[in-house]
Design an enzyme around this catalytic site. Structure first.
Site, PDB file in Angstrom:
ATOM      1  CD  GLU A   1      -0.639   5.532  -7.977  1.00  0.00           C
ATOM      2  OE1 GLU A   1      -0.048   4.436  -7.596  1.00  0.00           O
ATOM      3  OE2 GLU A   1      -0.851   5.661  -9.224  1.00  0.00           O
TER       4      GLU A   1
ATOM      5  CG  ASP B   1       6.890   0.512  -9.567  1.00  0.00           C
ATOM      6  OD1 ASP B   1       5.613   0.938 -10.242  1.00  0.00           O
ATOM      7  OD2 ASP B   1       6.942   0.642  -8.430  1.00  0.00           O
TER       8      ASP B   1
END
Length: 256
Positions: free
Chosen positions: A47, A58
């Site tokens: 990624e 996140d």
């Protein structure tokens, strides 16, 4: 197609490894060195996160990396140039990971055109639900790109099936509620959850959020198809530098 590549790799390995970088952290030059080290060490796919100011999925480690990349002045255009460069230079699939605001402002079709032209295989957009993704799904489908969608332990069976109808490539299964980087207990509950995911989709399953070391990856072998290590690679990068990255990955994949 991404799924075909994964199926082929899974004939050779019981579980694959996907890693995650934030483009431009700590610098664009260091990001390229990290990709090179990871690929040489044996990762199967990666990624590439386009940094965003509010990365809501996140945790603090990846959030800090996003903030530093943005403070360095990294732009979307530079990130796409970076994606073009690594996709042409290295023999593994690369995916973009970012938030929908980036695609919306850049232009969904324009973003997909870039991916198709440069060899990116798909994208992970965690804040875009299937019900609001018609334009994105159309743009990705017309270019044979894989939209990666997400399951979580709180996703109902019916919701999993809805997601499975639009997902492609693989499904990203988050190991627990919350954000990336927190501690995850790798226990029977994870196995039961992955078995439920397996019932909902025929696509390969990736599991991330809290995968930190070889012990975690070994636990997932036979339960998931792809182990995802994100925050821990950034910790290694911050604490030990780029030169430690290859060694860290080799410990996980048992490479010499």
């Amino acid at each position: 197609m991404l799924e075909a590549y994964l199926r082929s790799r899974l004939k050779q390995k019981q579980i694959l490894l996907m890693t995650h970088i934030v483009i431009g952290y700590p610098t664009l030059e260091a990001s390229l060195e990290v990709v090179h080290s990871m690929v040489e060490a044996g990762v199967d796919l990666m990624e590439l996160q386009v940094p965003f100011s509010e990365p809501i999925a996140d945790g603090p480690v990846i959030l800090k990396a996003n903030q530093q990349a943005l403070a360095n002045g990294v732009t979307v255009g530079q990130c796409l140039d970076f994606g073009r460069r690594v996709a042409r230079q290295f023999p593994i699939p690369f995916l973009y990971m970012t938030y929908y605001n980036i695609l919306f402002k850049y232009g969904v079709d324009r973003f997909a055109d870039h991916m198709q032209a440069t060899g990116l295989k798909g994208a992970i957009v965690p804040d875009l639900p299937p019900e609001e993704a018609a334009d994105y799904l159309d743009a990705m489908g017309r270019r044979e790109l894989s939209p990666i969608f997400i399951y979580s332990p709180t996703t109902s069976d019916a919701r999993m099936q809805t997601i499975a109808r639009v997902a492609d490539g693989f499904v990203y299964c988050v190991a627990r509620k919350g954000v990336t980087g927190d501690r995850t207990a790798f226990s029977r509950q994870i196995g039961d959850y992955l078995a439920r995911c397996r019932t909902a989709t025929q696509l390969p399953l990736a599991l991330g959020f809290g995968v930190k070391n070889k012990t975690d990856v070994d636990f997932l072998a036979g339960k998931a198809d792809i182990a995802v290590i994100g925050s821990q690679t950034l910790r290694v990068l911050e604490n030990e530098g780029v030169e430690a990255m290859g060694r860290f990955i080799r410990q996980i994949v048992n490479a010499p």
